[in-house]
Design a protein around this motif. Structure first.
Motif, PDB file in Angstrom:
ATOM      1  N   THR A 213       0.841  -1.199   0.000  1.00  0.00           N
ATOM      2  CA  THR A 213       0.000   0.000   0.000  1.00  0.00           C
ATOM      3  C   THR A 213       0.874   1.247   0.000  1.00  0.00           C
ATOM      4  O   THR A 213       1.985   1.247   0.552  1.00  0.00           O
ATOM      5  CB  THR A 213      -0.926   0.034   1.226  1.00  0.00           C
ATOM      6  OG1 THR A 213      -0.143  -0.007   2.425  1.00  0.00           O
ATOM      7  CG2 THR A 213      -1.909  -1.133   1.198  1.00  0.00           C
ATOM      8  N   PRO A 248      -4.204   2.254   1.503  1.00  0.00           N
ATOM      9  CA  PRO A 248      -4.704   1.586   2.705  1.00  0.00           C
ATOM     10  C   PRO A 248      -6.198   1.861   2.900  1.00  0.00           C
ATOM     11  O   PRO A 248      -6.779   2.737   2.255  1.00  0.00           O
ATOM     12  CB  PRO A 248      -3.895   2.248   3.836  1.00  0.00           C
ATOM     13  CG  PRO A 248      -2.777   2.965   3.166  1.00  0.00           C
ATOM     14  CD  PRO A 248      -3.256   3.330   1.804  1.00  0.00           C
ATOM     15  N   GLU A 249      -6.797   1.131   3.806  1.00  0.00           N
ATOM     16  CA  GLU A 249      -8.178   1.412   4.175  1.00  0.00           C
ATOM     17  C   GLU A 249      -8.254   2.810   4.795  1.00  0.00           C
ATOM     18  O   GLU A 249      -7.305   3.275   5.429  1.00  0.00           O
ATOM     19  CB  GLU A 249      -8.675   0.373   5.187  1.00  0.00           C
ATOM     20  CG  GLU A 249      -8.871  -1.016   4.597  1.00  0.00           C
ATOM     21  CD  GLU A 249      -9.490  -1.970   5.594  1.00  0.00           C
ATOM     22  OE1 GLU A 249     -10.018  -1.499   6.623  1.00  0.00           O
ATOM     23  OE2 GLU A 249      -9.444  -3.189   5.349  1.00  0.00           O
ATOM     24  N   TYR A 251      -8.221   5.553   3.288  1.00  0.00           N
ATOM     25  CA  TYR A 251      -7.510   6.576   2.512  1.00  0.00           C
ATOM     26  C   TYR A 251      -8.554   7.480   1.861  1.00  0.00           C
ATOM     27  O   TYR A 251      -9.466   6.998   1.179  1.00  0.00           O
ATOM     28  CB  TYR A 251      -6.643   5.907   1.441  1.00  0.00           C
ATOM     29  CG  TYR A 251      -5.609   6.809   0.808  1.00  0.00           C
ATOM     30  CD1 TYR A 251      -4.331   6.905   1.348  1.00  0.00           C
ATOM     31  CD2 TYR A 251      -5.904   7.557  -0.326  1.00  0.00           C
ATOM     32  CE1 TYR A 251      -3.359   7.707   0.764  1.00  0.00           C
ATOM     33  CE2 TYR A 251      -4.946   8.362  -0.912  1.00  0.00           C
ATOM     34  CZ  TYR A 251      -3.675   8.442  -0.369  1.00  0.00           C
ATOM     35  OH  TYR A 251      -2.726   9.245  -0.950  1.00  0.00           O
ATOM     36  N   MET A 266      -3.481   3.748   9.060  1.00  0.00           N
ATOM     37  CA  MET A 266      -3.346   3.305   7.670  1.00  0.00           C
ATOM     38  C   MET A 266      -2.156   2.356   7.519  1.00  0.00           C
ATOM     39  O   MET A 266      -2.197   1.419   6.726  1.00  0.00           O
ATOM     40  CB  MET A 266      -3.151   4.517   6.754  1.00  0.00           C
ATOM     41  CG  MET A 266      -4.364   5.405   6.644  1.00  0.00           C
ATOM     42  SD  MET A 266      -4.058   6.770   5.466  1.00  0.00           S
ATOM     43  CE  MET A 266      -5.505   7.770   5.749  1.00  0.00           C
ATOM     44  N   PRO A 268       0.913   2.383   6.002  1.00  0.00           N
ATOM     45  CA  PRO A 268       1.305   2.059   4.616  1.00  0.00           C
ATOM     46  C   PRO A 268       2.664   1.383   4.539  1.00  0.00           C
ATOM     47  O   PRO A 268       3.506   1.522   5.430  1.00  0.00           O
ATOM     48  CB  PRO A 268       1.361   3.447   3.967  1.00  0.00           C
ATOM     49  CG  PRO A 268       1.730   4.360   5.101  1.00  0.00           C
ATOM     50  CD  PRO A 268       0.991   3.820   6.295  1.00  0.00           C
TER      51      PRO A 268
END
Length: 331
Positions: A213, A248-249, A251, A266, A268
């Motif tokens: 990510t 990432p989730e 975002y 996140m 990353p």
């Protein structure tokens, strides 16, 4: 700080013109570097093509304010009142005679390849261009910004025909709009197709990172970071029409201010800063003593890259440079 904030405000307007669009990738063995070389060779051949032969003058252009502007003949002396427009003109082999906030454009790595930039005259700040300087240049077309120069419309019309640009969303749509205004439709199509090929090749080279990510950040005065939205810069993240870089989730789709804690959530694998490198490295140095910062996977693994500030424009030139810089970092 005031000067920096004004710079950010100007870039916020440019950022509103951003998004990516490209052909869905198809498997082949060509690298992005090969593609860039092939594109460069093609564009050298097309450099002096000039206005499309089928273009008719005069033409009527409907601008960002919904006004019909009659352009009598191919513009030869163009003044642009936002530095971000310069990239679109140069992509079409059109060199303006004047640009507002030229000193900002001269910092862009996207424009380093153009010696013609040294021939352009600065016509003042974007938010308050100098009418006397514009008049001295005797332009036959002025390109202003909708939402920025609306109040100057009547004054500018006394100098030359004026068109107002607005947010057209995707980079290729924006380039096509400039082409329609300037009679460069064929050149635009060639540039779009070659840019899509670069995007497609970049996607292929980044497939090995499909389980990683990425986040794209800028320093912020309001919170710890500004985060570049996935929808605004879709050419980075779109798996069909972009580089296919996963986010990432949580975002955000649009530009947002985020805390360090939000970035930790996140978590990353890679962080790219996209701003003035000096400011970005200063921000990273400030965070080095933070155990929270050091808990992020990208930080622990040393996966922090720095991209040129010009990539914030999201122009076709910026997309090409993004491909080069991202792939170079990930080598």
């Amino acid at each position: 700080m005031k000067r920096f904030m004004k710079f950010i405000i100007l870039f916020a307007f440019v950022a509103s013109m951003l998004a990516g669009c490209a052909k869905a990738p198809e498997a082949d063995n060509t690298t992005a570097e090969d593609s860039n070389n092939q594109v460069a060779e093609t564009e050298v051949q097309d450099k002096d093509a000039g206005t499309d032969s089928e273009s008719a003058w005069p033409r009527t252009y409907v601008d960002g304010l919904g006004k019909e502007v009659i352009i009598e003949k191919e513009p030869q002396r163009i003044v642009v009142l936002h530095f971000g427009y310069t990239e679109y003109l140069l992509a079409l082999d059109v060199v303006p005679v004047g640009v507002a906030s030229l000193s900002i454009a001269q910092q862009f790595e996207t424009l380093n390849q153009y010696e013609e930039l040294n021939t352009i005259i600065d016509v003042g700040e974007t938010v308050s261009p100098n009418l006397e300087k514009i008049l001295e240049l005797q332009p036959d077309l002025i390109i202003a910004g909708a939402g920025i120069h609306d109040d100057m419309r009547e004054s500018l019309k006394k100098i030359a025909p004026v068109v107002f640009k607005k947010n057209y969303g995707k980079w290729d749509e924006t380039l096509q709009d400039y082409a329609q205004m300037l009679g460069r439709e064929e050149k635009a199509e060639q540039y779009i197709e070659s840019s899509k090929e670069i995007i497609s090749q970049t996607y292929r080279e980044l497939e090995k990172y499909s389980d990683k990510t990425f986040v794209f950040l800028r320093p912020s005065s309001k919170s710890e970071f500004g985060i570049v939205g996935s929808e605004i810069y879709s050419h980075y993240h779109d798996s069909q029409n972009g580089f296919g870089m996963n986010v990432p989730e949580n975002y955000p789709e649009s530009w947002a201010e985020i805390s360090l804690e939000a970035l930790v959530e996140m978590n990353p694998d890679y962080i790219f800063f996209q701003d003035k490198e000096e400011l970005c490295r200063q921000k990273v140095a400030e965070m080095e003593s933070s155990s929270v910062w050091n808990s992020i996977t990208a930080v622990k693994e040393g996966n922090i890259g720095y991209l040129d500030i010009s990539l914030n424009t999201g122009s076709p030139l910026a997309i090409r440079l993004a491909s080069e810089q991202i792939l170079e970092y990930l080598k």
